[in-house]
Design a protein around this motif. Structure first.
Motif, PDB file in Angstrom:
ATOM      1  N   SER A 123     -44.145  11.378  14.550  1.00  0.00           N
ATOM      2  CA  SER A 123     -44.785  12.689  14.520  1.00  0.00           C
ATOM      3  C   SER A 123     -43.929  13.773  15.140  1.00  0.00           C
ATOM      4  O   SER A 123     -44.211  14.960  15.006  1.00  0.00           O
ATOM      5  N   GLY A 124     -42.887  13.377  15.821  1.00  0.00           N
ATOM      6  CA  GLY A 124     -42.081  14.289  16.627  1.00  0.00           C
ATOM      7  C   GLY A 124     -42.190  13.989  18.098  1.00  0.00           C
ATOM      8  O   GLY A 124     -41.387  14.470  18.900  1.00  0.00           O
ATOM      9  N   SER A 125     -43.174  13.167  18.493  1.00  0.00           N
ATOM     10  CA  SER A 125     -43.366  12.862  19.911  1.00  0.00           C
ATOM     11  C   SER A 125     -42.210  12.045  20.472  1.00  0.00           C
ATOM     12  O   SER A 125     -41.882  12.184  21.661  1.00  0.00           O
ATOM     13  N   ALA A 126     -41.578  11.207  19.657  1.00  0.00           N
ATOM     14  CA  ALA A 126     -40.412  10.450  20.138  1.00  0.00           C
ATOM     15  C   ALA A 126     -39.187  11.357  20.216  1.00  0.00           C
ATOM     16  O   ALA A 126     -38.449  11.349  21.207  1.00  0.00           O
ATOM     17  N   ASP A 127     -38.957  12.141  19.164  1.00  0.00           N
ATOM     18  CA  ASP A 127     -37.797  13.032  19.142  1.00  0.00           C
ATOM     19  C   ASP A 127     -37.858  14.034  20.279  1.00  0.00           C
ATOM     20  O   ASP A 127     -36.845  14.316  20.928  1.00  0.00           O
ATOM     21  N   ALA A 128     -39.040  14.588  20.538  1.00  0.00           N
ATOM     22  CA  ALA A 128     -39.183  15.565  21.624  1.00  0.00           C
ATOM     23  C   ALA A 128     -38.861  14.935  22.974  1.00  0.00           C
ATOM     24  O   ALA A 128     -38.224  15.565  23.833  1.00  0.00           O
ATOM     25  N   LEU A 129     -39.298  13.687  23.183  1.00  0.00           N
ATOM     26  CA  LEU A 129     -38.996  12.991  24.439  1.00  0.00           C
ATOM     27  C   LEU A 129     -37.502  12.752  24.583  1.00  0.00           C
ATOM     28  O   LEU A 129     -36.912  13.041  25.632  1.00  0.00           O
ATOM     29  N   LEU A 130     -36.865  12.226  23.544  1.00  0.00           N
ATOM     30  CA  LEU A 130     -35.434  11.935  23.605  1.00  0.00           C
ATOM     31  C   LEU A 130     -34.628  13.208  23.829  1.00  0.00           C
ATOM     32  O   LEU A 130     -33.675  13.224  24.622  1.00  0.00           O
ATOM     33  N   THR A 131     -35.024  14.284  23.155  1.00  0.00           N
ATOM     34  CA  THR A 131     -34.338  15.566  23.332  1.00  0.00           C
ATOM     35  C   THR A 131     -34.479  16.062  24.762  1.00  0.00           C
ATOM     36  O   THR A 131     -33.519  16.549  25.372  1.00  0.00           O
TER      37      THR A 131
END
Length: 431
Positions: A123-131
């Motif tokens: 959903s973007g929740s993983a990408d936002a965390l990694l970023t």
């Protein structure tokens, strides 16, 4: 095609290209909050391609550390947006981070459809965390933060999310504590996930009607693959009521003692494997516990526990719903005494919380007699039993005025009291 049509044709291409770029443009804002024990980096991520509206992270880094051994990600549940930030300001978790050189991440995931939008990593929740971890590693000048292994903690919809992250990123996860996982959590876990110690807490069908099946299903899915998972039924509590940190913190500590990389580095450092010879199993019906090699029943039906100490705490947690702290908290330090006028002095000090049970209050003594407490009433900081969030989020500065006459040479001492009523050694204020 005439020149006017050509003009509009290329104008449309230009606008379309600009719009496409804008849709994929990522924006991030950040601020840094210096507190007594370190710094909190507050990062907000937005991206048009995300299914979530935005993701805000409060990341605590303990004072004075130059490398990170792991990251505790404390994911809130459905409808709990706006309260995740409190974890970064939680003095008990801060003490935990200081001991193990950890970063503490308190996420707040915002979406129109709430957790149904953010529950899956894609959903973007993983990408936002990694970023965010990448950005904070640069801001804090700690390269090891970028690739440090994760301790995942999730409540309800956050339990679903943390289990989904374990399925998607098993090589990054050191341990997982899933508190009443919801939303019909069920995944095709890869083989690597079977090497991750997991503990699931639930309250049974009576107290956890929406989610108990998810807890039991996850336990069965992992155990049938010889996964290192335990399940803890606290039947006298409910979905939103549990003293989970009293079990989660010692569970994480037991795992870190075995799995933490020998030395954190800027690049990825592989975690050590769990020593299966130290494992214990717990009978989920009788609550009897045994070394794994001596378990008398069907092993894959029993809760897998990291070591004997974890096994004892697991049993106590199921029976009582908590873990009793039997050790005194650390004593205050950095005490100072400043005279304000003839009848009052100002005391100031520093303190690390008790990792097992936080800080209830501080006692003030004169010549061995209790004369005051800080705060004067209530507690210094506690946590709610729903989302495990600290309150008050921002603690009061550690200083207070007391009445001491100018010619009074009595000794002033301060001690720390934890939430189980245990008191530290008294520390003398220098004159």
């Amino acid at each position: 095609m005439n020149r006017y049509n050509l003009f509009f044709f290329f104008l449309i291409l230009h606008v379309s290209g600009f719009t496409a770029k804008a849709q994929h443009k990522e924006t991030a804002t950040h601020k840094v909050h210096s507190i007594e024990n370190g710094k909190v980096y507050i990062i907000t991520q937005t991206k048009a391609s995300y299914k979530i509206d935005s993701a805000r992270y409060a990341v605590f880094i303990p004072e004075g550390i130059t490398s990170i051994n792991g990251v505790l990600i404390h994911q809130h549940g459905c409808t709990m947006e706006g309260r995740g930030m409190a974890t970064a300001y939680d003095v008990q978790y801060q003490a935990f981070a200081k001991k193990w050189n950890l970063a503490i991440v308190g996420p707040d995931l915002y979406a129109k459809n709430n957790c149904h939008d953010w529950k899956n990593p894609g959903s973007g929740s993983a990408d936002a965390l990694l970023t965010t971890l990448n950005q904070v590693s640069v801001l804090a000048k700690i390269p090891s933060l970028k690739n440090a292994p994760w301790l995942l903690w999730g409540h309800s919809g956050g339990g679903y999310w943390s289990q989904a992250m374990m399925a998607a990123y098993p090589e990054r996860v050191m341990a997982l504590f899933s508190y009443s996982p919801g939303l019909n959590a069920s995944f095709n876990y890869p083989e690597a996930a079977m090497q991750i110690p997991v503990m699931i807490r639930y309250a049974g069908p009576e107290g956890d009607a929406c989610c108990w099946e998810s807890a039991v299903r996850t336990f069965n899915e992992l155990r049938k693959g010889d996964g290192m998972v335990s399940i803890a039924l606290t039947r006298y509590q409910n979905h939103n009521y549990s003293f989970v940190r009293y079990m989660a913190i010692p569970f994480f500590e037991a795992v870190m003692q075995q799995r933490m990389p020998e030395k954190a580095a800027s690049g990825f450092t592989a975690m050590r494997p769990i020593d299966r010879s130290k494992a214990w199993l717990g009978d989920t019906a009788s609550l009897n516990i045994y070394p794994e090699r001596h378990y008398p029943g069907e092993k894959l039906s029993a809760s897998w526990l990291t070591d004997s100490i974890t096994a004892v705490k697991w049993r106590e947690y199921i029976i009582t719903g908590t873990i009793t702290d039997r050790t005194a908290p650390p004593a205050p330090y950095g005490l100072k005494l400043l005279r304000r006028h003839n009848m009052t002095v100002e005391l100031s000090w520093k303190a690390d919380a008790d990792i097992e049970s936080g800080i209830s209050h501080f006692n003030i003594y004169k010549d061995g007699n209790l004369i005051n407490r800080f705060p004067s009433s209530g507690i210094y900081q506690g946590f709610d039993t729903n989302g495990d969030n600290a309150f008050p989020m921002t603690v009061a500065p550690l200083h207070m005025e007391i009445t001491v006459a100018a010619n009074d040479t009595g000794k002033i001492e301060i001690s720390t009291v934890n939430h189980f009523g245990l008191e530290s050694a008294k520390v003398l204020c220098p004159r």
